[in-house]
Design a protein around this motif. Structure first.
Motif, mmCIF file in Angstrom:
data_model
loop_
_atom_site.group_PDB
_atom_site.id
_atom_site.type_symbol
_atom_site.label_atom_id
_atom_site.label_comp_id
_atom_site.label_asym_id
_atom_site.label_seq_id
_atom_site.Cartn_x
_atom_site.Cartn_y
_atom_site.Cartn_z
ATOM 1 N N SER A 164 -36.977 -12.165 -3.910
ATOM 2 C CA SER A 164 -36.281 -11.514 -2.809
ATOM 3 C C SER A 164 -35.079 -10.698 -3.274
ATOM 4 O O SER A 164 -34.549 -9.883 -2.515
ATOM 5 C CB SER A 164 -35.821 -12.557 -1.781
ATOM 6 O OG SER A 164 -34.979 -13.518 -2.387
ATOM 7 N N SER A 165 -34.662 -10.886 -4.536
ATOM 8 C CA SER A 165 -33.511 -10.137 -5.038
ATOM 9 C C SER A 165 -33.896 -9.024 -6.009
ATOM 10 O O SER A 165 -33.083 -8.153 -6.310
ATOM 11 C CB SER A 165 -32.521 -11.087 -5.728
ATOM 12 O OG SER A 165 -33.123 -11.725 -6.842
ATOM 13 N N GLN A 170 -38.243 -6.696 -3.337
ATOM 14 C CA GLN A 170 -37.672 -6.197 -2.087
ATOM 15 C C GLN A 170 -38.525 -5.090 -1.479
ATOM 16 O O GLN A 170 -38.765 -5.065 -0.266
ATOM 17 C CB GLN A 170 -36.256 -5.677 -2.343
ATOM 18 C CG GLN A 170 -35.239 -6.772 -2.615
ATOM 19 C CD GLN A 170 -33.869 -6.198 -2.946
ATOM 20 O OE1 GLN A 170 -33.655 -4.993 -2.852
ATOM 21 N NE2 GLN A 170 -32.948 -7.057 -3.346
ATOM 22 N N LEU A 173 -41.791 -6.499 -0.060
ATOM 23 C CA LEU A 173 -41.563 -7.164 1.220
ATOM 24 C C LEU A 173 -41.262 -6.146 2.319
ATOM 25 O O LEU A 173 -41.718 -6.285 3.459
ATOM 26 C CB LEU A 173 -40.407 -8.160 1.089
ATOM 27 C CG LEU A 173 -40.055 -8.959 2.343
ATOM 28 C CD1 LEU A 173 -41.289 -9.658 2.910
ATOM 29 C CD2 LEU A 173 -38.964 -9.981 2.032
ATOM 30 N N LEU A 214 -43.799 -15.559 -6.393
ATOM 31 C CA LEU A 214 -43.362 -16.267 -5.190
ATOM 32 C C LEU A 214 -43.392 -17.782 -5.377
ATOM 33 O O LEU A 214 -44.357 -18.347 -5.879
ATOM 34 C CB LEU A 214 -44.262 -15.888 -4.023
ATOM 35 C CG LEU A 214 -43.724 -16.215 -2.634
ATOM 36 C CD1 LEU A 214 -42.728 -15.142 -2.201
ATOM 37 C CD2 LEU A 214 -44.868 -16.286 -1.620
ATOM 38 N N SER A 218 -38.701 -18.066 -2.020
ATOM 39 C CA SER A 218 -38.881 -16.717 -1.493
ATOM 40 C C SER A 218 -39.883 -16.676 -0.351
ATOM 41 O O SER A 218 -39.851 -15.756 0.473
ATOM 42 C CB SER A 218 -39.311 -15.755 -2.595
ATOM 43 O OG SER A 218 -38.200 -15.366 -3.374
ATOM 44 N N GLU A 221 -37.892 -16.802 2.705
ATOM 45 C CA GLU A 221 -37.247 -15.508 2.949
ATOM 46 C C GLU A 221 -38.260 -14.494 3.477
ATOM 47 O O GLU A 221 -37.960 -13.698 4.373
ATOM 48 C CB GLU A 221 -36.601 -14.992 1.660
ATOM 49 C CG GLU A 221 -35.469 -15.861 1.136
ATOM 50 C CD GLU A 221 -34.338 -15.989 2.134
ATOM 51 O OE1 GLU A 221 -33.965 -14.963 2.735
ATOM 52 O OE2 GLU A 221 -33.830 -17.111 2.325
ATOM 53 N N GLN A 222 -39.452 -14.530 2.921
ATOM 54 C CA GLN A 222 -40.510 -13.622 3.366
ATOM 55 C C GLN A 222 -40.861 -13.875 4.831
ATOM 56 O O GLN A 222 -40.934 -12.941 5.633
ATOM 57 C CB GLN A 222 -41.753 -13.814 2.494
ATOM 58 C CG GLN A 222 -42.929 -12.936 2.877
ATOM 59 C CD GLN A 222 -44.175 -13.282 2.085
ATOM 60 O OE1 GLN A 222 -44.422 -14.451 1.778
ATOM 61 N NE2 GLN A 222 -44.963 -12.276 1.749
ATOM 62 N N SER A 225 -38.299 -12.703 7.245
ATOM 63 C CA SER A 225 -38.308 -11.240 7.395
ATOM 64 C C SER A 225 -39.469 -10.770 8.256
ATOM 65 O O SER A 225 -39.368 -9.760 8.962
ATOM 66 C CB SER A 225 -38.391 -10.563 6.025
ATOM 67 O OG SER A 225 -37.258 -10.861 5.232
#
Length: 358
Positions: A164-165, A170, A173, A214, A218, A221-222, A225
């Motif tokens: 995610s960073s 990024q 995603l 992944l 993450s 986080e996915q 989002s």
């Protein structure tokens, strides 16, 4: 399309000129396509392949097989975002052009390559590049790769989840959030690089949310989002755990994350959720901490997956992927690097998922 992208030449790349210092070699794009499809090597291509190790040659061959079926509207929006423009500019520095249209040319090749019936891949990108010759400066690629790696963890540091960073994570995603806005799918796949390797090959009405590197960190986080996009998944498969084992994520955190991921997926209107056990590697790969997790740790993660499945009343489809293994070790003829599936391995995995999704 030309009015859309601006004034660009109407021809496409016929040759790739590889430049490294004083060394130059021109390779017809047709030779690269032939090598990808038949592994037959032309004289020009042989001079380049001679500098590669067997592992690097296999990686190149694997890269030539990647063909991504992408949503053109979402892709067009993506390359126009600030992040998309930054990555195009970053990549354009390794391509030599006499004019100042490097970024514009890259954007054109990506969109037109994605419109190919084959989908976007290295070959369709080259064939869509708006110049009769694409000049690649290998020394600049090495420099850019060094800059990218220096911004992440050290090569000597333990592997960790930075999906995610990282810029590529990024943008992948961001593409997904653009592509699934207000859409409903009969089946959704969430997973790591092994699932990502399938591309969108599970049939119409499905979406593959797999991302390289992944873990459950993450994955959360996915999902957070994706939920605001109002995407709906009638059935969902979660194939996660191998990277959690590799990154050294604790039992407690893994269990907590997986349970939270299941809860988030349920908010997407999902009627059925299935878990796939963490993927095993070969014995050789598992002994190299820079490649994969130790096999005993993968077995521990799988025991946790079974516990979560029982608690959450979610089936664990271990039998579906059992043909990939022998005594909980990945079969050597189904992998090219000991950790990921080759074409035959992906075929077995895909068939297993199709049976689950019915």
């Amino acid at each position: 399309m030309h009015s859309f992208f601006g004034v660009l030449p109407s021809f496409a790349a016929e040759k790739v000129l590889v430049r490294y210092g004083l060394f130059e070699e021109s390779i017809p794009v047709a030779d690269i396509r032939k090598y990808g499809e038949t592994q037959k090597v032309s004289a020009n291509l042989q001079s380049i392949l001679g500098y590669l190790s067997p592992k690097e040659k296999q990686q190149l061959q694997d890269a030539l097989q990647v063909k991504m079926s992408l949503d053109i509207v979402a892709l067009d929006k993506l390359v126009n975002t600030q992040m998309g423009k930054q990555i195009l500019y970053f990549a354009s520095q390794a391509i030599a052009r006499r004019d100042r249209a490097s970024v514009q040319a890259l954007r054109s090749a990506i969109i037109l390559g994605a419109k190919s019936p084959e989908g976007l891949g290295l070959i369709t990108f080259l064939e869509a590049y708006p110049s009769n010759e694409l000049v690649i400066d290998v020394s600049k690629i090495s420099k850019l790769a060094g800059m990218a790696s220096s911004s992440s963890s050290s090569a000597d540091a333990p592997p960790k989840d930075n999906v995610s960073s990282s810029p590529l994570g990024q943008i992948a995603l961001q593409y997904q959030t653009l592509a699934v806005q207000n859409k409903q799918f009969s089946g959704c796949l969430f997973g790591d690089s092994i699932s990502a390797g399938l591309g969108n090959t599970l049939g119409n009405g499905t979406f593959n949310f797999g991302l390289n590197g992944l873990s459950t960190i993450s994955l959360l986080e996915q999902l957070k989002s994706l939920i605001p996009t109002k995407v709906k998944c009638e059935k969902a498969i979660i194939a996660i755990g191998g990277n959690d084992a590799w990154y050294g994520i604790s039992d407690e955190l893994f269990t907590k994350n997986l349970q939270e991921a299941i809860a988030l997926v349920r908010t997407m209107g999902t009627k059925e959720i299935f878990l796939i056990p963490a993927f095993y590697s070969t014995a050789e790969a598992s002994s190299d901490p820079t490649v994969s997790a130790p096999l005993p740790r993968v077995e521990q993660i799988n025991a946790l997956i079974n516990q979560v499945g029982e608690t959450e009343k979610v089936p664990v489809e271990a039998a579906a992927v059992a043909p990939l293994y022998e005594n909980n070790v990945l079969k050597k003829d189904l992998t090219s690097d000991g950790d990921h599936l080759n074409a035959e391995g992906l075929k077995i995995y895909r068939e297993a998922l199709l049976k689950i999704l019915q």
